[in-house]
Design a protein around this motif. Structure first.
Motif, PDB file in Angstrom:
ATOM      1  N   THR A 218     -46.648 -24.239  -8.094  1.00  0.00           N
ATOM      2  CA  THR A 218     -46.666 -23.739  -6.721  1.00  0.00           C
ATOM      3  C   THR A 218     -45.678 -24.558  -5.894  1.00  0.00           C
ATOM      4  O   THR A 218     -45.251 -25.648  -6.308  1.00  0.00           O
ATOM      5  N   ALA A 219     -45.353 -24.058  -4.727  1.00  0.00           N
ATOM      6  CA  ALA A 219     -44.484 -24.811  -3.825  1.00  0.00           C
ATOM      7  C   ALA A 219     -45.133 -26.148  -3.476  1.00  0.00           C
ATOM      8  O   ALA A 219     -44.448 -27.180  -3.391  1.00  0.00           O
ATOM      9  N   GLU A 220     -46.440 -26.142  -3.302  1.00  0.00           N
ATOM     10  CA  GLU A 220     -47.150 -27.386  -2.974  1.00  0.00           C
ATOM     11  C   GLU A 220     -47.025 -28.398  -4.107  1.00  0.00           C
ATOM     12  O   GLU A 220     -46.825 -29.595  -3.866  1.00  0.00           O
ATOM     13  N   GLN A 221     -47.143 -27.933  -5.352  1.00  0.00           N
ATOM     14  CA  GLN A 221     -46.975 -28.839  -6.486  1.00  0.00           C
ATOM     15  C   GLN A 221     -45.575 -29.438  -6.510  1.00  0.00           C
ATOM     16  O   GLN A 221     -45.408 -30.625  -6.784  1.00  0.00           O
ATOM     17  N   LEU A 222     -44.586 -28.624  -6.217  1.00  0.00           N
ATOM     18  CA  LEU A 222     -43.206 -29.126  -6.196  1.00  0.00           C
ATOM     19  C   LEU A 222     -43.025 -30.170  -5.102  1.00  0.00           C
ATOM     20  O   LEU A 222     -42.393 -31.210  -5.334  1.00  0.00           O
ATOM     21  N   HIS A 223     -43.574 -29.919  -3.930  1.00  0.00           N
ATOM     22  CA  HIS A 223     -43.507 -30.928  -2.856  1.00  0.00           C
ATOM     23  C   HIS A 223     -44.202 -32.213  -3.300  1.00  0.00           C
ATOM     24  O   HIS A 223     -43.692 -33.314  -3.070  1.00  0.00           O
ATOM     25  N   ASP A 224     -45.352 -32.090  -3.947  1.00  0.00           N
ATOM     26  CA  ASP A 224     -46.084 -33.261  -4.428  1.00  0.00           C
ATOM     27  C   ASP A 224     -45.287 -34.042  -5.466  1.00  0.00           C
ATOM     28  O   ASP A 224     -45.418 -35.266  -5.572  1.00  0.00           O
ATOM     29  N   GLU A 225     -44.453 -33.345  -6.239  1.00  0.00           N
ATOM     30  CA  GLU A 225     -43.599 -34.005  -7.234  1.00  0.00           C
ATOM     31  C   GLU A 225     -42.442 -34.748  -6.585  1.00  0.00           C
ATOM     32  O   GLU A 225     -41.787 -35.561  -7.243  1.00  0.00           O
ATOM     33  N   GLY A 226     -42.162 -34.442  -5.334  1.00  0.00           N
ATOM     34  CA  GLY A 226     -41.073 -35.115  -4.637  1.00  0.00           C
ATOM     35  C   GLY A 226     -39.915 -34.235  -4.219  1.00  0.00           C
ATOM     36  O   GLY A 226     -38.934 -34.725  -3.665  1.00  0.00           O
ATOM     37  N   TRP A 227     -40.015 -32.923  -4.468  1.00  0.00           N
ATOM     38  CA  TRP A 227     -38.938 -32.024  -4.035  1.00  0.00           C
ATOM     39  C   TRP A 227     -38.994 -31.918  -2.513  1.00  0.00           C
ATOM     40  O   TRP A 227     -39.978 -31.420  -1.967  1.00  0.00           O
ATOM     41  N   PRO A 228     -37.967 -32.371  -1.821  1.00  0.00           N
ATOM     42  CA  PRO A 228     -38.015 -32.351  -0.359  1.00  0.00           C
ATOM     43  C   PRO A 228     -37.887 -30.951   0.237  1.00  0.00           C
ATOM     44  O   PRO A 228     -38.432 -30.674   1.299  1.00  0.00           O
TER      45      PRO A 228
END
Length: 161
Positions: A138-148
């Protein structure tokens, strides 16, 4: 709808299963901007489908990605990028070269992906498409991984360089 633009030197990583439209999307930018595991497998093995050529394709992609990022060139990473360790490695590369990182998440419904895959010249087996689609973060998972920055492909119109 938003138009996607990049700061010079951005690494834009496409994330999605086979048949979701990543390569079609990437083709809207100059060919020199794109790094593609499928293309490098084809160079190494005369076919994009030979998964045994993936290790050498990854080496080629990494070499070219580093070369482009070191020079501050905008780069589109056109591969599935569905595994978190792969995405982590890409983020580390952009950080190493101090380049902006952007993810484009192909939030395409499974039925659409299956239909698009069936119409391609190189059809990926349906069970693999389904398995890969289930790995979609999900977009949230990507943000949590560090994708700004994370864009949903469903919200984008034609990009501009």
């Amino acid at each position: 709808m938003n138009r996607l633009t990049f700061k010079t030197g951005t690494m834009c990583t496409l994330i999605g299963p086979p048949g979701c439209g990543k390569s079609t999307f990437a083709a809207q930018w100059p060919e020199s901007w794109r790094v593609s595991l499928d293309f490098y497998r084809k160079l190494a093995a005369d076919t994009e489908t030979d998964q045994s050529a993936t290790p050498v394709a990854v080496q080629i992609q990494d070499l070219l990605l580093d070369a482009r990022l070191a020079r501050g060139l905008t780069t589109i990473v056109d591969s599935t990028n569905l595994r978190a360790p792969v995405r982590s490695g890409l983020l580390a590369r952009s950080a190493r070269w101090e380049r902006p990182a952007v993810a484009v998440l192909f939030d395409v419904p499974l039925a659409t992906v299956e239909a698009q895959n069936a119409g391609r010249d190189r059809v990926v087996p349906a069970h693999i498409v389904r398995e890969f689609h289930h790995q979609l973060p999900t977009a949230e998972q990507l943000h949590d991984e560090g994708w700004p920055t994370v864009h949903l492909a469903s919200t984008l119109t034609s990009p501009t360089p």
